[in-house]
Write a protein that holds these residues in place. Structure first.
Motif, PDB file in Angstrom:
ATOM      1  N   ILE A 178      -6.838  13.136  15.816  1.00  0.00           N
ATOM      2  CA  ILE A 178      -8.294  12.453  15.451  1.00  0.00           C
ATOM      3  C   ILE A 178      -9.334  13.408  14.821  1.00  0.00           C
ATOM      4  N   ASP A 179      -9.076  14.676  14.709  1.00  0.00           N
ATOM      5  CA  ASP A 179     -10.159  15.430  13.711  1.00  0.00           C
ATOM      6  C   ASP A 179      -9.897  15.342  12.454  1.00  0.00           C
ATOM      7  N   THR A 180      -8.639  14.750  11.860  1.00  0.00           N
ATOM      8  CA  THR A 180      -8.265  14.355  10.430  1.00  0.00           C
ATOM      9  C   THR A 180      -8.023  13.360  10.090  1.00  0.00           C
ATOM     10  N   VAL A 181      -7.106  12.451  11.106  1.00  0.00           N
ATOM     11  CA  VAL A 181      -6.979  11.239  10.555  1.00  0.00           C
ATOM     12  C   VAL A 181      -7.332  10.056  11.666  1.00  0.00           C
ATOM     13  N   GLN A 182      -8.165   9.151  10.985  1.00  0.00           N
ATOM     14  CA  GLN A 182      -8.662   8.222  12.065  1.00  0.00           C
ATOM     15  C   GLN A 182      -7.809   7.081  12.087  1.00  0.00           C
ATOM     16  N   VAL A 183      -7.856   6.305  13.330  1.00  0.00           N
ATOM     17  CA  VAL A 183      -7.201   5.186  13.752  1.00  0.00           C
ATOM     18  C   VAL A 183      -8.159   4.050  13.722  1.00  0.00           C
ATOM     19  N   ASN A 200       1.056  -1.241   0.042  1.00  0.00           N
ATOM     20  CA  ASN A 200      -0.146  -0.112   0.132  1.00  0.00           C
ATOM     21  C   ASN A 200       0.955   1.384   0.109  1.00  0.00           C
ATOM     22  N   GLY A 201       2.171   1.002  -0.187  1.00  0.00           N
ATOM     23  CA  GLY A 201       3.218   2.255  -0.307  1.00  0.00           C
ATOM     24  C   GLY A 201       3.563   2.466  -1.463  1.00  0.00           C
ATOM     25  N   PHE A 225      -3.390   1.736  11.859  1.00  0.00           N
ATOM     26  CA  PHE A 225      -3.878   1.655  10.485  1.00  0.00           C
ATOM     27  C   PHE A 225      -4.988   2.901  10.498  1.00  0.00           C
ATOM     28  N   ASN A 226      -4.712   3.684   9.227  1.00  0.00           N
ATOM     29  CA  ASN A 226      -5.590   4.865   9.415  1.00  0.00           C
ATOM     30  C   ASN A 226      -6.943   4.528   8.372  1.00  0.00           C
ATOM     31  N   GLY A 233      -6.297   2.929   5.022  1.00  0.00           N
ATOM     32  CA  GLY A 233      -5.542   1.481   5.031  1.00  0.00           C
ATOM     33  C   GLY A 233      -4.033   1.739   5.077  1.00  0.00           C
ATOM     34  N   CYS A 234      -3.686   2.628   5.373  1.00  0.00           N
ATOM     35  CA  CYS A 234      -1.983   2.937   5.581  1.00  0.00           C
ATOM     36  C   CYS A 234      -1.721   2.710   7.085  1.00  0.00           C
ATOM     37  N   ASP A 235      -0.738   1.682   7.036  1.00  0.00           N
ATOM     38  CA  ASP A 235       0.229   1.501   8.279  1.00  0.00           C
ATOM     39  C   ASP A 235       1.066   2.515   8.932  1.00  0.00           C
ATOM     40  N   THR A 236       1.230   2.803   9.984  1.00  0.00           N
ATOM     41  CA  THR A 236       2.319   3.669  10.311  1.00  0.00           C
ATOM     42  C   THR A 236       2.796   3.188  11.783  1.00  0.00           C
ATOM     43  N   VAL A 237       4.267   3.085  11.863  1.00  0.00           N
ATOM     44  CA  VAL A 237       4.850   2.447  12.980  1.00  0.00           C
ATOM     45  C   VAL A 237       5.321   3.466  14.062  1.00  0.00           C
ATOM     46  N   TYR A 238       5.244   3.202  15.401  1.00  0.00           N
ATOM     47  CA  TYR A 238       5.707   4.089  16.243  1.00  0.00           C
ATOM     48  C   TYR A 238       6.360   3.363  17.644  1.00  0.00           C
ATOM     49  N   LEU A 239       7.222   3.979  18.099  1.00  0.00           N
ATOM     50  CA  LEU A 239       8.278   3.193  19.037  1.00  0.00           C
ATOM     51  C   LEU A 239       8.174   3.750  20.339  1.00  0.00           C
TER      52      LEU A 239
END
Length: 397
Positions: free
Chosen positions: A227-232, A131-132, A268-269, A272-278
């Motif tokens: 949260i107002d612009t990008v949903q998880v 998806n990237g 995931f937003n 359908g994009c996944d983002t990784v946080y540490l």
């Protein structure tokens, strides 16, 4: 003078005169002729923008050259064609001071091609996943010299079938280049930087920020600041210790070994994009340090019994180890699952008892002297008991 000598002198003068006339016959044209200021070129005009142009003038003795284009003084000039211009040449003879000015020589340039871009589809920022690689960009050439040929510099070549102006399967946040060729054979180059769907702004919290092996329970949670612009829409946790990943909102994890762990949160937003946080978590060994003197005189220095972690085989004493992330002294519940502190006098009488002691006993009502304590600690790995004496000094009782 004899007749023969006079005759010889006349012959010599006549010969000299002939030589002078012969010399003047060659010199006269240069004294009277106009300089030649004709401009020539071997190139066919108009040219493509950026083409190197060479203009030439006739090489003439005793002449100086002045080009109107850039004040060069040579018989040949070279420059890059940027736009249509008229060039003139002034030639001056330094002996006769005669000069001429050429008629304007037009260096014409084909009309410029303008390239516009439209990103028809965004993509996710993670270029290593399927998806990237979904960005689509369309190039549109405009001008007076169509039709146009589109040549995307994309590797591997990813061009929409039947539409060479449309590049597909592109990654986010990269430069992509294109060459557009018009009907005159002129090439125009341009580029576009691909955009991506926005990533959520995530804040991860761990409680506690540093855990100890005898109480290695860590609670994790996250907050979506955007949260107002990008949903998880979904997420999962990887705790850094090879245990199965979990998708709980607020997981509590038990670490069984002393170590530094890197916790990974994948979200995931709505695109359908996944983002990784540490999030880094430490699990430390524990050995308590219990003071043997308190001075409850009201000066806020050593007024109460403060129990902290001491040195271990792996660590040296560090006064900041006992400080939590909020700047306060950690309670005993940070070190062990459960603790019970009991203080006795010399006769064995119980004077104080506390479960999960919170570093707040100052010997209230007791006189100066020696007292004894027993601290029972229930831990994840084992149960431990600390015993010793404590002296109260300066209580005023």
């Amino acid at each position: 003078m004899s007749h023969d000598k006079k005759h010889d002198t006349m012959q010599k003068n006549r010969f000299r005169g002939l030589i002078l006339l012969f010399f003047l016959s060659f010199l006269a044209p240069s004294l009277t002729a106009q300089p030649d200021c004709t401009i020539t070129s071997q190139q066919l005009f108009p040219l493509c923008k950026g083409t190197s142009v060479t203009l030439t003038a006739v090489q003439q003795p005793n002449c100086v050259y002045e080009w109107s284009f850039n004040s060069l003084t040579t018989t040949i000039i070279t420059f890059d064609a940027v736009e249509t211009i008229n060039v003139t040449l002034r030639v001056r003879d330094t002996l006769t001071l005669e000069e001429c000015l050429s008629t304007p020589f037009e260096v014409s340039v084909h009309p410029e091609v303008n390239i516009g871009f439209e990103q028809m589809q965004l993509t996710c920022t993670n270029g290593d996943s399927d998806n990237g690689n979904t960005a689509m960009v369309k190039a549109v050439a405009t001008g007076q010299s169509g039709p146009y040929t589109y040549n995307w510099d994309v590797r591997p070549i990813q061009i929409a079938p039947g539409n060479p102006s449309l590049a597909i399967g592109l990654k986010a946040h990269l430069w992509y280049f294109i060459n557009v060729v018009d009907q005159n054979g002129c090439t125009t180059k341009d580029s576009i930087y691909t955009k991506a769907y926005p990533n959520p702004v995530i804040e991860i919290k761990s409680t506690p920020d540093t855990a100890f092996i005898q109480n290695p329970y860590v609670t994790f949670e996250f907050t979506n600041k955007s949260i107002d612009t990008v949903q998880v829409t979904s997420h999962y946790w990887e705790m850094g210790d090879n245990t199965p990943r979990v998708d709980l909102e607020k997981p509590v994890h038990v670490y069984t070994e002393v170590d530094d762990y890197s916790v990974i949160l994948t979200v995931f937003n709505q695109y359908g994009c996944d983002t990784v946080y540490l999030k880094d978590v430490k699990v430390l060994p524990i050995k308590l340090s219990i003071p043997n003197v308190i001075t409850p005189n009201g000066d806020n220095i050593n007024d109460v019994l403060i129990i902290t972690e001491g040195s271990t085989e792996d660590e040296t004493d560090n006064p900041l180890k006992s400080v939590s992330s909020d700047g306060g002294i950690r309670p005993l519940s940070a070190y062990y699952k459960k603790t019970t502190l009991v203080i006795f006098n010399r006769q064995g009488k119980k004077l104080y008892e506390s479960s999960n002691y919170n570093n707040d006993w100052g010997g209230a009502g007791l006189s100066d002297g020696v007292y004894f304590y027993v601290l029972q600690c229930e831990g994840f790995k084992s149960n431990e008991v600390y015993k010793g004496s404590i002296t109260i000094f300066g209580s005023g009782n």
